[in-house]
Scaffold this active site. Structure first.
Site, PDB file in Angstrom:
ATOM      1  N   SER A   1      51.987 -67.186  63.397  1.00 44.54           N
ATOM      2  CA  SER A   1      50.889 -68.025  63.853  1.00 44.54           C
ATOM      3  C   SER A   1      49.915 -67.161  64.644  1.00 44.54           C
ATOM      4  CB  SER A   1      51.429 -69.198  64.687  1.00 44.54           C
ATOM      5  OG  SER A   1      50.380 -70.067  65.074  1.00 44.54           O
ATOM      6  N   THR A   2      49.737 -67.428  65.928  1.00 48.37           N
ATOM      7  CA  THR A   2      48.801 -66.668  66.752  1.00 48.37           C
ATOM      8  C   THR A   2      49.116 -65.174  66.699  1.00 48.37           C
ATOM      9  OG1 THR A   2      48.730 -68.565  68.246  1.00 48.37           O
ATOM     10  CG2 THR A   2      47.758 -66.508  69.038  1.00 48.37           C
TER      11      THR A   2
ATOM     12  N   HIS B   1      50.051 -70.062  60.157  1.00 46.83           N
ATOM     13  CA  HIS B   1      49.278 -71.193  60.667  1.00 46.83           C
ATOM     14  C   HIS B   1      47.795 -70.814  60.691  1.00 46.83           C
ATOM     15  CE1 HIS B   1      53.063 -72.453  63.167  1.00 46.83           C
ATOM     16  NE2 HIS B   1      53.227 -72.632  61.873  1.00 46.83           N
TER      17      HIS B   1
ATOM     18  N   MET C   1      52.597 -68.996  68.667  1.00 49.36           N
ATOM     19  CA  MET C   1      52.869 -69.985  69.699  1.00 49.36           C
ATOM     20  C   MET C   1      53.753 -71.097  69.142  1.00 49.36           C
ATOM     21  SD  MET C   1      50.140 -72.430  71.710  1.00 49.36           S
ATOM     22  CE  MET C   1      49.939 -73.475  70.262  1.00 49.36           C
TER      23      MET C   1
ATOM     24  N   ASP D   1      57.820 -73.286  65.541  1.00 50.45           N
ATOM     25  CA  ASP D   1      57.941 -73.534  64.106  1.00 50.45           C
ATOM     26  C   ASP D   1      58.759 -72.434  63.439  1.00 50.45           C
ATOM     27  OD1 ASP D   1      57.552 -74.666  61.599  1.00 50.45           O
ATOM     28  OD2 ASP D   1      55.653 -73.613  61.264  1.00 50.45           O
TER      29      ASP D   1
END
Length: 367
Positions: free
Chosen positions: A185-186, A212, A306, A309
């Site tokens: 993600s991030t 993401h 972050m 998940d």
């Protein structure tokens, strides 16, 4: 108190974001109209987070980001338009060190603040805990020069791989030898670059990635990775048979799942599930893969991001006989997702970003 520097050439946008941030007691805010003013504010205001528009006069967002990463590395959230050019520039910004990107509303921003505002606040809060290193920008420069040199050298050979000359090979009959699932993600795009860019062109298993990201950006991300990696990389926009040595990027704002078809295992986009908080969902990807492929022939890798998940499903994967690898805290921009996998006991191994590819190659080597 979190100091936020808002950089945007639109007076209306600055006014609306001033109100948005003023309503949250945790933020102290300063503003800049372009990249030149933003660089001046780096030393005078010393922001914890910068929100950076891309298209600005005097110095645009990409040039400003480049200077920020060199002069005073700071978590940056890019504010991007929904145009094709804006999406490509945003992916470039993520490669240069921006930790996240948020879509600027199409049309009147004042009317869209109800949906745009919460998304921006979430990304600012996530960014303030990100680890930004001065060496990242220098590393990216070397990466670009190396990629350019390789492209120049190989373009003189008729066998040079391109998407047009090397279409995906059909899946062999029977079950896949194995399958690699990657979640991030991030901070994910440069981490994917570091992982996938180190894999050889004869890597034996297909790789499916859940990053993401909004839908506008996953296509440009796949194209960028395809230009840098030895393995072909594509965005999943339709049901596609899984082939060895191919990388499949899940389309943003949806989920990516594995399914059994008459032609063999395939990867396909699916409407985002309400049972999962982030999309493309890493948990859902792993769950669907385990329904098709033996857990012992699945490798799960969880990198920077972050939240949590992927941690639950990859923990189940390990318990069922699969092998899981978490990015180490020392290199993760945000150690949320891989950290949760470690905390739940779901990580069979932990390694820094630069060592992930070697661990994966070792695990999937044919015996």
């Amino acid at each position: 108190m979190t100091r936020v520097l808002v950089v945007d050439d639109s007076a209306l946008v600055r006014r609306l974001m001033a109100k948005l941030l003023a309503d949250e007691a945790e933020f102290e805010t300063a503003f800049a109209r372009n990249g030149v003013e933003a660089l001046e504010a780096l030393s005078s205001f010393e922001p914890d987070v910068v929100t950076l528009d891309i298209n600005m006069p005097d110095m645009d967002g990409l040039a400003c980001l480049d200077r920020i990463m060199l002069e005073r590395p700071t978590p940056v959230v890019m504010v991007s338009s929904l145009t094709t050019e804006g999406a490509s520039q945003s992916v470039e910004a993520l490669a240069l060190g921006a930790v996240d990107v948020v879509q600027k509303p199409d049309g009147s921003i004042s009317l869209a603040m109800e949906t745009f505002g919460p998304s921006l606040l979430e990304k600012i809060r996530s960014a303030r805990g990100a680890r930004i290193r001065r060496t990242h920008r220098l590393t990216e420069r070397v990466r670009r020069l190396t990629a350019a040199a390789v492209a120049s050298r190989e373009s003189h050979h008729p066998g040079h791989r391109t998407a047009a000359t090397a279409p995906p090979e059909p899946v062999p009959e029977g079950v896949l030898e194995g399958l690699v699932l990657v979640g991030c993600s991030t901070g994910g795009p440069p981490a994917l670059d570091a992982l996938l860019g180190r894999l050889p062109d004869d890597f034996p298993w297909p790789i499916v990635v859940a990053q993401h990201m909004p839908a506008a950006f996953t296509g440009p991300l796949a194209r960028r990775l395809d230009s840098l990696c030895r393995l072909p990389v594509m965005e999943v926009t339709q049901p596609t048979p899984l082939a060895p040595g191919r990388v499949y990027i899940g389309r943003g704002d949806a989920d990516v799942v594995i399914s059994e078809t008459p032609e063999g295992p395939a990867v396909l986009p699916a409407p985002s599930s309400r049972n999962h908080a982030w999309h493309p969902s890493v948990d859902r990807l792993v769950e669907t893969a385990m329904a098709v492929q033996s857990a012992s022939r699945i490798v799960g890798i969880l990198m920077t991001g972050m939240g949590y998940d992927g941690a639950a499903a990859m923990t189940q994967l390990r318990r069922a006989g699969g092998w899981t690898l978490a990015e180490a805290e020392e290199t993760a921009v945000v150690w949320g997702m891989p950290g949760e996998l470690v905390r739940t006991g779901g990580a069979a191994a932990v390694a820094p970003l630069h060592a992930l590819a070697a661990r994966l190659i070792q695990r999937t080597a044919r015996t």
